[in-house]
Design an enzyme around this catalytic site. Structure first.
Site, PDB file in Angstrom:
ATOM      1  N   LYS A 178     -12.943 -10.912 -15.347  1.00  9.00           N
ATOM      2  CA  LYS A 178     -12.385 -10.959 -13.991  1.00  9.00           C
ATOM      3  C   LYS A 178     -13.218 -11.981 -13.224  1.00  9.00           C
ATOM      4  O   LYS A 178     -14.288 -11.671 -12.696  1.00  9.00           O
ATOM      5  CB  LYS A 178     -12.488  -9.569 -13.352  1.00  9.00           C
ATOM      6  N   GLU A 254     -26.832  -8.971 -12.932  1.00  6.57           N
ATOM      7  CA  GLU A 254     -27.606 -10.095 -12.401  1.00  6.57           C
ATOM      8  C   GLU A 254     -27.202 -10.238 -10.936  1.00  6.57           C
ATOM      9  O   GLU A 254     -26.065 -10.627 -10.643  1.00  6.57           O
ATOM     10  CB  GLU A 254     -27.320 -11.361 -13.206  1.00  6.57           C
ATOM     11  N   CYS A 288     -28.266 -18.195  -7.015  1.00  4.54           N
ATOM     12  CA  CYS A 288     -29.025 -16.938  -6.932  1.00  4.54           C
ATOM     13  C   CYS A 288     -30.515 -17.182  -7.026  1.00  4.54           C
ATOM     14  O   CYS A 288     -31.304 -16.449  -6.448  1.00  4.54           O
ATOM     15  CB  CYS A 288     -28.578 -15.998  -8.032  1.00  4.54           C
ATOM     16  N   GLU A 392     -30.554 -12.118   2.021  1.00  8.15           N
ATOM     17  CA  GLU A 392     -30.021 -13.263   1.279  1.00  8.15           C
ATOM     18  C   GLU A 392     -28.905 -13.905   2.110  1.00  8.15           C
ATOM     19  O   GLU A 392     -27.927 -13.250   2.460  1.00  8.15           O
ATOM     20  CB  GLU A 392     -29.447 -12.814  -0.070  1.00  8.15           C
TER      21      GLU A 392
HETATM   22  P1  NAD Z   1     -19.591 -10.684  -5.135  1.00  3.77           P
HETATM   23  O1  NAD Z   1     -20.448  -9.519  -5.498  1.00  3.77           O
HETATM   24  O2  NAD Z   1     -18.915 -10.685  -3.823  1.00  3.77           O
HETATM   25  O3  NAD Z   1     -18.422 -10.865  -6.198  1.00  3.77           O
HETATM   26  C1  NAD Z   1     -18.684 -11.034  -7.568  1.00  3.77           C
HETATM   27  C2  NAD Z   1     -17.498 -10.523  -8.366  1.00  3.77           C
HETATM   28  O4  NAD Z   1     -17.372  -9.124  -8.212  1.00  3.77           O
HETATM   29  C3  NAD Z   1     -16.164 -11.125  -7.961  1.00  3.77           C
HETATM   30  O5  NAD Z   1     -15.431 -11.409  -9.140  1.00  3.77           O
HETATM   31  C4  NAD Z   1     -15.529 -10.002  -7.150  1.00  3.77           C
HETATM   32  O6  NAD Z   1     -14.131 -10.036  -7.133  1.00  3.77           O
HETATM   33  C5  NAD Z   1     -16.028  -8.795  -7.909  1.00  3.77           C
HETATM   34  N1  NAD Z   1     -16.048  -7.527  -7.163  1.00  3.77           N
HETATM   35  C6  NAD Z   1     -16.264  -7.335  -5.830  1.00  3.77           C
HETATM   36  N2  NAD Z   1     -16.216  -6.005  -5.546  1.00  3.77           N
HETATM   37  C7  NAD Z   1     -15.979  -5.344  -6.720  1.00  3.77           C
HETATM   38  C8  NAD Z   1     -15.822  -3.974  -7.081  1.00  3.77           C
HETATM   39  N3  NAD Z   1     -15.929  -2.982  -6.189  1.00  3.77           N
HETATM   40  N4  NAD Z   1     -15.568  -3.678  -8.387  1.00  3.77           N
HETATM   41  C9  NAD Z   1     -15.478  -4.645  -9.303  1.00  3.77           C
HETATM   42  N5  NAD Z   1     -15.596  -5.960  -9.020  1.00  3.77           N
HETATM   43  C10 NAD Z   1     -15.858  -6.312  -7.742  1.00  3.77           C
HETATM   44  O7  NAD Z   1     -20.515 -11.969  -5.339  1.00  3.77           O
HETATM   45  P2  NAD Z   1     -20.146 -13.474  -5.001  1.00  3.77           P
HETATM   46  O8  NAD Z   1     -20.100 -13.623  -3.528  1.00  3.77           O
HETATM   47  O9  NAD Z   1     -18.984 -13.879  -5.834  1.00  3.77           O
HETATM   48  O10 NAD Z   1     -21.432 -14.248  -5.586  1.00  3.77           O
HETATM   49  C11 NAD Z   1     -22.605 -14.490  -4.868  1.00  3.77           C
HETATM   50  C12 NAD Z   1     -23.661 -13.444  -5.198  1.00  3.77           C
HETATM   51  O11 NAD Z   1     -23.952 -13.477  -6.582  1.00  3.77           O
HETATM   52  C13 NAD Z   1     -24.993 -13.716  -4.513  1.00  3.77           C
HETATM   53  O12 NAD Z   1     -25.524 -12.501  -4.043  1.00  3.77           O
HETATM   54  C14 NAD Z   1     -25.867 -14.268  -5.629  1.00  3.77           C
HETATM   55  O13 NAD Z   1     -27.261 -14.115  -5.453  1.00  3.77           O
HETATM   56  C15 NAD Z   1     -25.364 -13.502  -6.811  1.00  3.77           C
HETATM   57  N6  NAD Z   1     -25.667 -14.202  -8.068  1.00  3.77           N
HETATM   58  C16 NAD Z   1     -26.643 -13.691  -8.896  1.00  3.77           C
HETATM   59  C17 NAD Z   1     -26.975 -14.359 -10.075  1.00  3.77           C
HETATM   60  C18 NAD Z   1     -28.051 -13.849 -10.994  1.00  3.77           C
HETATM   61  O14 NAD Z   1     -28.126 -14.315 -12.115  1.00  3.77           O
HETATM   62  N7  NAD Z   1     -28.888 -12.924 -10.575  1.00  3.77           N
HETATM   63  C19 NAD Z   1     -26.295 -15.531 -10.407  1.00  3.77           C
HETATM   64  C20 NAD Z   1     -25.313 -16.015  -9.540  1.00  3.77           C
HETATM   65  C21 NAD Z   1     -24.999 -15.327  -8.376  1.00  3.77           C
END
Ligand code: NAD
Length: 488
Positions: A178, A254, A288, A392
């Site tokens: 997804k 992550e 991230c 963040e």
């Molecule tokens: P997000 O958490 O908003 O969304 C990530 C994914 O989760 C999307 O595909 C979204 O549709 C899905 N999602 C949202 N709510 C959900 C639920 N209740 N159930 C299942 N799926 C759900 O994150 P984002 O805004 O897309 O990405 C940015 C974030 O990701 C930042 O916080 C960043 O630090 C983090 N990030 C972490 C790493 C790492 O390796 N630690 C790497 C990249 C990004």
């Protein structure tokens, strides 16, 4: 207008609900695609296809053959690099340089490295003495975990999605991906390449949609999903963990970060500026591992601040089609609103705005005025308990704080709920070891940033993640281990 359908059981399918949503270009603010939204029926079809594929040709394929096929897939991604690049930059607004040098090659490498590694990985063997003198042999067997739900974010969509799909498939699992609603294109295109190289149907499935009450939540709640690997925000991780608790499905997370960089007075100043320019502003701060807190030893504080300002002021804003652009837009109007709310908060809290703090002023009629651009921003002067220093933001911004002693800066760097990465700038090897060992994070870089060896363990501590992926550490999540004890 592009249409992104779902990819289920080896074919592109329209969502059964008939629902679609708009994908908006970050650099122009205009609609660029219709995306089919998977709801319960489609999610179920994708998971059932993935479950069935475990018992089909994929499940029966010898490991070496499976890994060879994934090597072929990596080659095919390289061969279609231009297509992947185009799809990625249109969805994300990334500069072409970042997509070309980092994102797409890493996508191919994520299949290659895990296929190579799996081919050459064995298991433990322990001989055990027994009272009757015959002994026993303990063998470690690895079985695929099953159907893996892959939930990925938008900030480096292809790189982060394949970082999970690569090891999952190398270990013999099947996946339902997804991707973020903001970046559907490269995951969809990968389906085509999977078919091209002969990956059996049902092994790789893609469903589009949102999180809550949409494809993401429905996938993580599906009882036939055996493990969930997620990259995204910490708050979303908490929601997914609750969903995964039903049926006790394993998770690998992550999550977010609020990563410090520490610049000691003995640092090479040119190197320190080069490294922090990248760690603060690469990918418009949407990384991230990016730095949002910089601590600089007092004697070099003023020089560092003025040189980082000069660097930030020299960045050129633009979309993928702007010549020489070095910084792109943010991903969406909603994300820009969030970042700008922190810009306003910093000003309200009395921060010294060293540079930026708003929206760039493009000439009238310039298409970028409709895109989601913000100025690269540097602040000083806020206390450590300020939300700007604690939360963040995920934008091209950082706060710089002076420090006087090693103990003081270690305490400030660790005083956070997050624990993803830290960057140290020093020419003193003893200090690098000493301070590096005290950082409460998953990764520490000394005199560099984002230098990644994919064989090493990757992940965060505290609220930045659960588990480690990378190299053999990925086996921990993507396989089930069986101890086979043979009485001799
Ligand atoms: P997000 O958490 O908003 O969304 C990530 C994914 O989760 C999307 O595909 C979204 O549709 C899905 N999602 C949202 N709510 C959900 C639920 N209740 N159930 C299942 N799926 C759900 O994150 P984002 O805004 O897309 O990405 C940015 C974030 O990701 C930042 O916080 C960043 O630090 C983090 N990030 C972490 C790493 C790492 O390796 N630690 C790497 C990249 C990004």
């Amino acid at each position: 207008m592009t249409t992104h359908k779902l990819f289920i059981d080896g074919e592109y399918r329209a969502a059964k609900s008939g629902k679609t949503f708009d994908k908006i270009s970050p650099s122009t603010g205009k609609k660029i695609a219709d995306v089919h939204e998977a709801l319960a029926e489609d999610v179920n079809d994708a998971v059932e296809a993935a479950a069935a594929a475990l018992n089909g040709p994929w499940g029966k394929m010898p490991k070496a053959e499976r890994c060879d096929l994934l090597m072929k897939l990596a080659d095919a991604i390289d061969a279609r690099k231009a297509d992947f690049m185009e799809a990625e930059v249109q969805d994300t607004g990334h500069t072409r340089g970042f997509a070309e040098k980092v994102e797409i090659p890493r996508g191919a490498a994520n299949f290659r490295i895990f296929a190579e590694m799996l081919k050459n990985t064995g298991g433990e063997y322990f001989h055990m003495d027994t009272h009757d003198g015959t002994g026993a042999a303990n063998l470690e067997l690895h079985r695929p975990k099953g159907v893996i739900g892959v939930i990925s974010p938008w900030n480096a969509p292809f790189l982060l999605m394949t970082w999970k799909v690569g090891p999952a498939l190398a270990c013999g699992n099947t996946v339902v991906v997804k991707p973020s609603e903001e970046s559907p294109a490269t995951a969809t295109l990968l389906g085509e390449v999977m078919n091209e190289v002969g990956i059996p149907k049902g092994v790789y499935n893609v469903i589009h949609g949102f999180g809550p009450e949409s494809a993401g939540e429905l996938l993580t709640q599906h009882p036939k999903v055996n493990g969930i690997t997620f990259t995204g925000e910490t708050r979303t991780g908490e929601a997914i963990m609750k969903q995964a608790a039903i049926g006790l499905r394993d998770v690998s997370f992550e999550l977010g970060g609020k990563n410090p960089a520490i610049v000691f007075a003995d640092a090479d100043m040119d190197k320190a500026i080069e490294v922090t320019m990248r760690s603060c502003f690469a990918n418009t701060g949407q990384v991230c591992l990016g730095t949002e807190r910089i601590y600089v030893e007092r004697p070099i504080f003023d020089e560092f601040v003025s040189r980082l300002k000069a660097g930030a002021d020299g960045l050129k804003q633009g979309g993928p089609d702007t010549d020489g652009a070095t910084i792109g837009p943010l991903i969406s109007a909603e994300h820009r609103e969030k970042v700008l709310s922190y810009y306003k908060k910093a000003a309200d809290l009395g921060a010294t705005i060293v540079t930026g703090g708003g929206v760039p002023d493009f000439p009238e009629g310039d298409y970028r005025n409709e895109g989601f651009f913000v100025e690269p921003t540097i602040w000083t002067g806020l206390p450590e308990d300020s939300p700007i220093v604690r939360e963040e933001i995920f934008g091209p911004c950082c706060h710089i704080q002076p420090f006087d002693t090693e103990e003081e800066v270690i305490a400030m760097a660790n005083d956070t709920n997050y624990g993803l990465s830290a960057t140290l700038l020093t020419e003193n090897l003893g200090r690098a070891h000493r301070v590096g060992g005290k950082m409460e994070v998953g990764l520490v870089w000394v005199n560099s940033w984002f230098l990644r060896d994919l064989r090493t363990a990757f992940g965060g501590s505290k609220s930045s993640g659960i588990g480690r992926e990378g190299g053999v550490h990925s086996l921990e999540f993507y396989t089930e281990r069986t101890n086979l004890c043979l009485k001799l």
